[in-house]
Design a protein around this motif. Sequence first.
Motif, mmCIF file in Angstrom:
data_model
loop_
_atom_site.group_PDB
_atom_site.id
_atom_site.type_symbol
_atom_site.label_atom_id
_atom_site.label_comp_id
_atom_site.label_asym_id
_atom_site.label_seq_id
_atom_site.Cartn_x
_atom_site.Cartn_y
_atom_site.Cartn_z
ATOM 1 N N HIS A 2 -78.814 39.300 42.192
ATOM 2 C CA HIS A 2 -79.498 38.833 42.889
ATOM 3 C C HIS A 2 -78.260 38.420 44.330
ATOM 4 C CE1 HIS A 2 -83.235 37.258 43.177
ATOM 5 N NE2 HIS A 2 -82.737 37.279 41.102
ATOM 6 N N THR A 3 -78.189 38.430 45.356
ATOM 7 C CA THR A 3 -77.254 38.025 46.012
ATOM 8 C C THR A 3 -77.472 36.966 47.250
ATOM 9 O OG1 THR A 3 -77.961 39.781 48.070
ATOM 10 C CG2 THR A 3 -76.302 40.911 46.651
ATOM 11 N N LEU A 50 -76.678 34.553 39.439
ATOM 12 C CA LEU A 50 -76.496 34.903 40.495
ATOM 13 C C LEU A 50 -77.806 36.215 39.631
ATOM 14 C CD1 LEU A 50 -73.165 36.821 42.515
ATOM 15 C CD2 LEU A 50 -75.894 35.149 43.264
ATOM 16 N N GLU A 51 -77.345 36.114 38.364
ATOM 17 C CA GLU A 51 -78.281 37.309 37.241
ATOM 18 C C GLU A 51 -77.736 36.020 35.591
ATOM 19 O OE1 GLU A 51 -77.874 41.228 37.134
ATOM 20 O OE2 GLU A 51 -76.428 40.781 34.931
ATOM 21 N N GLY A 52 -79.281 35.754 35.408
ATOM 22 C CA GLY A 52 -79.536 35.655 34.161
ATOM 23 C C GLY A 52 -79.552 34.421 34.056
ATOM 24 N N SER A 53 -79.704 33.446 33.209
ATOM 25 C CA SER A 53 -80.603 32.385 32.964
ATOM 26 C C SER A 53 -79.158 31.081 32.240
ATOM 27 C CB SER A 53 -81.530 31.857 32.406
ATOM 28 O OG SER A 53 -82.695 32.791 32.882
ATOM 29 N N VAL A 54 -79.370 29.405 32.859
ATOM 30 C CA VAL A 54 -78.221 28.874 32.067
ATOM 31 C C VAL A 54 -78.558 27.790 31.438
ATOM 32 C CG1 VAL A 54 -76.239 29.944 33.650
ATOM 33 C CG2 VAL A 54 -77.977 27.433 34.695
ATOM 34 N N ALA A 72 -82.272 29.781 36.028
ATOM 35 C CA ALA A 72 -82.395 31.036 36.213
ATOM 36 C C ALA A 72 -82.980 31.800 37.761
ATOM 37 C CB ALA A 72 -84.352 32.057 35.621
ATOM 38 N N ALA A 73 -81.992 32.553 38.050
ATOM 39 C CA ALA A 73 -80.747 33.037 39.331
ATOM 40 C C ALA A 73 -82.865 33.627 39.755
ATOM 41 C CB ALA A 73 -80.248 34.722 38.276
ATOM 42 N N LYS A 99 -74.362 36.365 35.505
ATOM 43 C CA LYS A 99 -72.998 36.394 36.303
ATOM 44 C C LYS A 99 -73.401 34.573 37.528
ATOM 45 C CE LYS A 99 -72.254 41.383 36.595
ATOM 46 N NZ LYS A 99 -72.263 42.524 37.604
ATOM 47 N N ILE A 100 -72.142 34.524 37.861
ATOM 48 C CA ILE A 100 -72.210 33.815 38.748
ATOM 49 C C ILE A 100 -70.691 33.193 40.009
ATOM 50 C CG2 ILE A 100 -71.105 30.499 38.515
ATOM 51 C CD1 ILE A 100 -73.340 30.500 36.652
ATOM 52 N N ALA A 101 -71.518 33.339 40.956
ATOM 53 C CA ALA A 101 -70.682 32.838 42.283
ATOM 54 C C ALA A 101 -70.634 32.176 42.435
ATOM 55 C CB ALA A 101 -71.689 33.663 43.661
ATOM 56 N N HIS A 102 -68.408 32.509 42.117
ATOM 57 C CA HIS A 102 -67.859 30.545 42.382
ATOM 58 C C HIS A 102 -67.436 30.174 43.317
ATOM 59 C CE1 HIS A 102 -66.637 30.117 38.145
ATOM 60 N NE2 HIS A 102 -67.720 30.972 38.137
#
Length: 233
Positions: A2-3, A50-54, A72-73, A99-102
């Motif tokens: 995702h963006t 942005l991607e995956g699950s935490v 989930a993203a 992936k995660i955006a900080h």
Amino acid sequence: MHTLDEIQLFSKLSDENLEKITKHAVVKSYSKGGIVFYEEDESNHIFVVLEGSVKLYKTSPKGTQVQINRFAAPAVLGEYACFEEMPFPATCEFVTEGKIAHIPRDFVLGNLADSAFALEMIKSLTAKIMVLSSLIHKETIFSSEAKVAKLLMEKSEIFHKLKHNEIASILNITPETLSRILAKFKTKGYIEGLKTGDIVVLEPEALNTVIETNKVQDCTNCIAHFKQEHGLQ
């Protein structure tokens, strides 16, 4: 992947402001089990999955995990701690690769004058309050049997995707307790199958009764009735 412009929170920003935030966001990749931040860590960032699950969890004094929720993203995390400039109240760990955006706090706060953006931020924080409220209700009101019954009724597909130890972690019970409850439900005739991927709900009304009463009731001839009604003979 995702963006940021796909994230509801940022979708209301002008192209110019979105470009500024995107330019200063740092995207990091994580492996399964990777820690994004620990409970009590300080932060001046907001995190966007942005991607995956935490999963978010707190650690008890005995070292056991109390899982708060999974996200989930696309999802936004850490808003409250970031704005209040306080330590994170929970640990964030990837349950998949992702992936995660900080995003630096300053660039988010600089856009709060935008009413549409501010409203989306309020909605995001409100959603987290609802998550916490649901967790408190689940942990203080529901018995272990009711927790399992509720998950079977609301998210039965999870029993076809995750292993028992992962499901037990979500419910904050031990894998042994989960196996015992599933065996009890099968004996009572509420479900069919015990292995991951094989579980089928036979008596939804009986499971709803478990949720409402926190007790496991008897179920006489329910399997035969359900199979006959749904042509499973």
